[in-house]
Write a protein that holds these residues in place. Structure first.
Motif, mmCIF file in Angstrom:
data_model
loop_
_atom_site.group_PDB
_atom_site.id
_atom_site.type_symbol
_atom_site.label_atom_id
_atom_site.label_comp_id
_atom_site.label_asym_id
_atom_site.label_seq_id
_atom_site.Cartn_x
_atom_site.Cartn_y
_atom_site.Cartn_z
ATOM 1 N N GLY A 1 1.018 -1.138 -0.020
ATOM 2 C CA GLY A 1 0.054 -0.102 0.034
ATOM 3 C C GLY A 1 0.879 1.232 0.116
ATOM 4 N N ILE A 2 2.083 1.195 0.983
ATOM 5 C CA ILE A 2 2.964 2.295 0.994
ATOM 6 C C ILE A 2 3.612 2.504 -0.552
ATOM 7 C CG2 ILE A 2 4.950 3.282 1.723
ATOM 8 C CD1 ILE A 2 4.238 1.889 4.411
ATOM 9 N N ILE A 3 3.893 1.638 -1.183
ATOM 10 C CA ILE A 3 4.427 1.492 -2.516
ATOM 11 C C ILE A 3 3.536 2.019 -3.430
ATOM 12 C CG2 ILE A 3 5.405 -0.020 -4.525
ATOM 13 C CD1 ILE A 3 6.804 -1.657 -2.059
ATOM 14 N N MET A 4 2.204 1.572 -3.509
ATOM 15 C CA MET A 4 1.384 1.990 -4.582
ATOM 16 C C MET A 4 0.832 3.318 -4.146
ATOM 17 S SD MET A 4 -1.305 -1.195 -4.120
ATOM 18 C CE MET A 4 -2.660 -0.325 -4.804
ATOM 19 N N PHE A 5 1.157 4.189 -3.238
ATOM 20 C CA PHE A 5 0.939 5.463 -2.817
ATOM 21 C C PHE A 5 1.782 6.390 -3.863
ATOM 22 C CE2 PHE A 5 1.508 9.313 -0.429
ATOM 23 C CZ PHE A 5 0.362 9.799 -0.135
ATOM 24 N N PHE A 6 3.092 5.792 -3.772
ATOM 25 C CA PHE A 6 4.222 6.564 -4.297
ATOM 26 C C PHE A 6 4.463 6.374 -5.977
ATOM 27 C CE2 PHE A 6 5.519 6.978 0.106
ATOM 28 C CZ PHE A 6 5.612 8.301 0.280
ATOM 29 N N SER A 7 3.998 5.088 -6.214
ATOM 30 C CA SER A 7 4.165 4.808 -7.723
ATOM 31 C C SER A 7 3.397 3.857 -8.496
ATOM 32 C CB SER A 7 5.766 4.050 -7.750
ATOM 33 O OG SER A 7 5.668 2.711 -7.188
ATOM 34 N N PHE A 8 1.889 3.885 -8.028
ATOM 35 C CA PHE A 8 0.981 3.158 -8.632
ATOM 36 C C PHE A 8 0.547 3.799 -9.665
ATOM 37 C CE2 PHE A 8 -3.522 1.037 -8.417
ATOM 38 C CZ PHE A 8 -2.824 -0.139 -8.891
ATOM 39 N N PRO A 9 0.469 3.524 -10.991
ATOM 40 C CA PRO A 9 0.060 4.141 -12.046
ATOM 41 C C PRO A 9 -1.438 4.453 -12.399
ATOM 42 C CG PRO A 9 0.726 2.163 -12.859
ATOM 43 C CD PRO A 9 0.924 2.006 -11.383
ATOM 44 N N TYR A 10 -2.310 3.864 -11.270
ATOM 45 C CA TYR A 10 -3.680 3.792 -11.723
ATOM 46 C C TYR A 10 -4.058 4.842 -10.125
ATOM 47 C CZ TYR A 10 -1.970 -0.048 -14.586
ATOM 48 O OH TYR A 10 -1.379 -0.805 -15.491
ATOM 49 N N LYS A 11 -5.393 5.445 -10.618
ATOM 50 C CA LYS A 11 -5.876 6.126 -9.556
ATOM 51 C C LYS A 11 -7.459 5.765 -9.346
ATOM 52 C CE LYS A 11 -6.398 10.378 -12.152
ATOM 53 N NZ LYS A 11 -7.663 10.064 -12.580
ATOM 54 N N VAL A 12 -7.996 6.321 -8.279
ATOM 55 C CA VAL A 12 -9.324 6.054 -8.194
ATOM 56 C C VAL A 12 -10.038 6.523 -9.248
ATOM 57 C CG1 VAL A 12 -11.361 6.483 -6.669
ATOM 58 C CG2 VAL A 12 -9.287 6.036 -5.458
ATOM 59 N N GLY A 13 -11.099 5.688 -9.596
ATOM 60 C CA GLY A 13 -11.926 5.997 -10.872
ATOM 61 C C GLY A 13 -11.540 5.507 -12.209
ATOM 62 N N ASP A 14 -10.173 4.999 -12.236
ATOM 63 C CA ASP A 14 -9.927 4.148 -13.294
ATOM 64 C C ASP A 14 -10.431 2.883 -13.490
ATOM 65 O OD1 ASP A 14 -8.355 6.403 -13.943
ATOM 66 O OD2 ASP A 14 -6.310 5.546 -13.308
ATOM 67 N N LYS A 15 -10.858 2.480 -14.778
ATOM 68 C CA LYS A 15 -11.472 1.155 -14.868
ATOM 69 C C LYS A 15 -9.903 0.335 -15.347
ATOM 70 C CE LYS A 15 -14.671 -1.789 -16.904
ATOM 71 N NZ LYS A 15 -15.925 -1.818 -17.896
ATOM 72 N N ILE A 16 -9.859 -0.784 -14.655
ATOM 73 C CA ILE A 16 -8.648 -1.733 -14.909
ATOM 74 C C ILE A 16 -9.109 -3.086 -15.041
ATOM 75 C CG2 ILE A 16 -7.172 -0.120 -13.764
ATOM 76 C CD1 ILE A 16 -7.161 -2.375 -11.410
ATOM 77 N N LYS A 17 -8.028 -3.921 -15.891
ATOM 78 C CA LYS A 17 -8.242 -5.363 -16.142
ATOM 79 C C LYS A 17 -6.944 -5.958 -15.240
ATOM 80 C CE LYS A 17 -8.740 -9.186 -19.182
ATOM 81 N NZ LYS A 17 -9.074 -9.464 -20.613
ATOM 82 N N ILE A 18 -7.254 -6.814 -14.429
ATOM 83 C CA ILE A 18 -6.284 -7.514 -13.639
ATOM 84 C C ILE A 18 -6.184 -9.251 -14.439
ATOM 85 C CG2 ILE A 18 -5.391 -8.566 -11.457
ATOM 86 C CD1 ILE A 18 -7.226 -6.442 -10.072
ATOM 87 N N HIS A 19 -4.914 -9.260 -15.052
ATOM 88 C CA HIS A 19 -4.721 -10.634 -15.625
ATOM 89 C C HIS A 19 -4.257 -11.604 -14.768
ATOM 90 C CE1 HIS A 19 -4.954 -8.321 -19.463
ATOM 91 N NE2 HIS A 19 -4.384 -7.435 -18.862
ATOM 92 N N ASP A 20 -5.391 -12.198 -14.028
ATOM 93 C CA ASP A 20 -5.315 -13.281 -13.232
ATOM 94 C C ASP A 20 -5.754 -14.471 -13.893
ATOM 95 O OD1 ASP A 20 -4.943 -15.254 -11.066
ATOM 96 O OD2 ASP A 20 -5.933 -14.029 -9.593
ATOM 97 N N LYS A 21 -4.855 -15.519 -13.899
ATOM 98 C CA LYS A 21 -5.684 -16.607 -15.045
ATOM 99 C C LYS A 21 -6.720 -17.262 -14.117
ATOM 100 C CE LYS A 21 -3.042 -20.705 -13.676
ATOM 101 N NZ LYS A 21 -2.031 -21.857 -14.127
ATOM 102 N N ASP A 22 -6.849 -17.310 -12.820
ATOM 103 C CA ASP A 22 -7.569 -18.027 -11.970
ATOM 104 C C ASP A 22 -9.011 -17.127 -11.725
ATOM 105 O OD1 ASP A 22 -6.344 -20.319 -11.756
ATOM 106 O OD2 ASP A 22 -5.246 -19.479 -9.830
ATOM 107 N N PHE A 23 -8.692 -15.930 -11.685
ATOM 108 C CA PHE A 23 -9.733 -15.169 -11.471
ATOM 109 C C PHE A 23 -9.698 -13.688 -11.935
ATOM 110 C CE2 PHE A 23 -12.137 -12.247 -8.191
ATOM 111 C CZ PHE A 23 -13.536 -12.550 -8.706
ATOM 112 N N PRO A 24 -9.727 -13.558 -13.456
ATOM 113 C CA PRO A 24 -9.617 -12.415 -14.111
ATOM 114 C C PRO A 24 -10.865 -11.247 -13.711
ATOM 115 C CG PRO A 24 -10.435 -13.999 -15.484
ATOM 116 C CD PRO A 24 -10.246 -14.651 -14.316
ATOM 117 N N ILE A 25 -10.311 -9.922 -13.437
ATOM 118 C CA ILE A 25 -11.356 -8.891 -13.057
ATOM 119 C C ILE A 25 -11.154 -7.767 -14.079
ATOM 120 C CG2 ILE A 25 -11.624 -7.439 -11.216
ATOM 121 C CD1 ILE A 25 -10.298 -9.273 -9.259
#
Length: 176
Positions: free
Chosen positions: A103-127
């Protein structure tokens, strides 16, 4: 009758307890003197003193077990059980620390922010979802059908993520 039967063990226990108390007092005095001389704050001195007492107590219990006649095999079973419980506790703490650190790392360098629609490429549970909130332990993701998914921070940093839409949260209305 009880005292006669266990007289040597009781005498040895009293001697061991006396030695424990004397070593504890001398150790606490030494820790305090070292702490004051090194200008260490009082809270740290008390903490080190507690660590010393606990370590001394464990040694005392180990020696006491031998005094009362406990076999080495029995002691090893107890210690292995205790270390197994401690290991499980440390694993749980590691998982929590992993999510907080992410969470701390994401605070400083996460390229997405609240409101963005994303796709998580998880083979078991894609979101595919909109980021509704970024918290200390997890992301809150809102699916197209309105379901709320909490996704651990440490996993989001391990998976491939695609940005589908910037600021897509207004497309779904207010789900709060």
């Amino acid at each position: 009758m009880f005292l006669n039967k266990f007289e040597p063990e009781l005498i040895n226990t009293v001697i061991l307890l006396s030695v424990f108390v004397i070593i504890r007092i001398i150790g606490k005095i030494a820790i305090r003197k070292i702490g004051v001389k090194s200008a260490i704050n009082e809270a740290r001195i008390r903490l080190i003193s507690r660590y010393f007492t606990v370590t001394l107590l464990i040694i005392f219990l180990f020696i006491e077990a031998f005094i009362v006649g406990v076999e080495l095999d029995e002691i090893s079973i107890v210690f292995s059980s205790v270390f197994a419980v401690i290991g499980v506790g440390l694993f749980a703490i590691w998982s929590i620390l992993s999510n907080v650190t992410s969470g701390i790392i994401m605070f400083f360098s996460f390229p997405y922010k609240v409101g963005d629609k994303i796709k998580i490429h998880d083979k078991d549970f894609p979101i595919e979802a909109v980021i509704e909130d970024i918290r200390a332990f997890q992301l809150h993701l809102r699916m197209d059908n309105g379901d709320l998914v909490t996704y651990p921070n440490n996993l989001i940093l391990q998976k491939a993520v695609t940005l589908l839409e910037k600021d897509a949260i207004e497309d779904f209305g207010d789900f709060h």
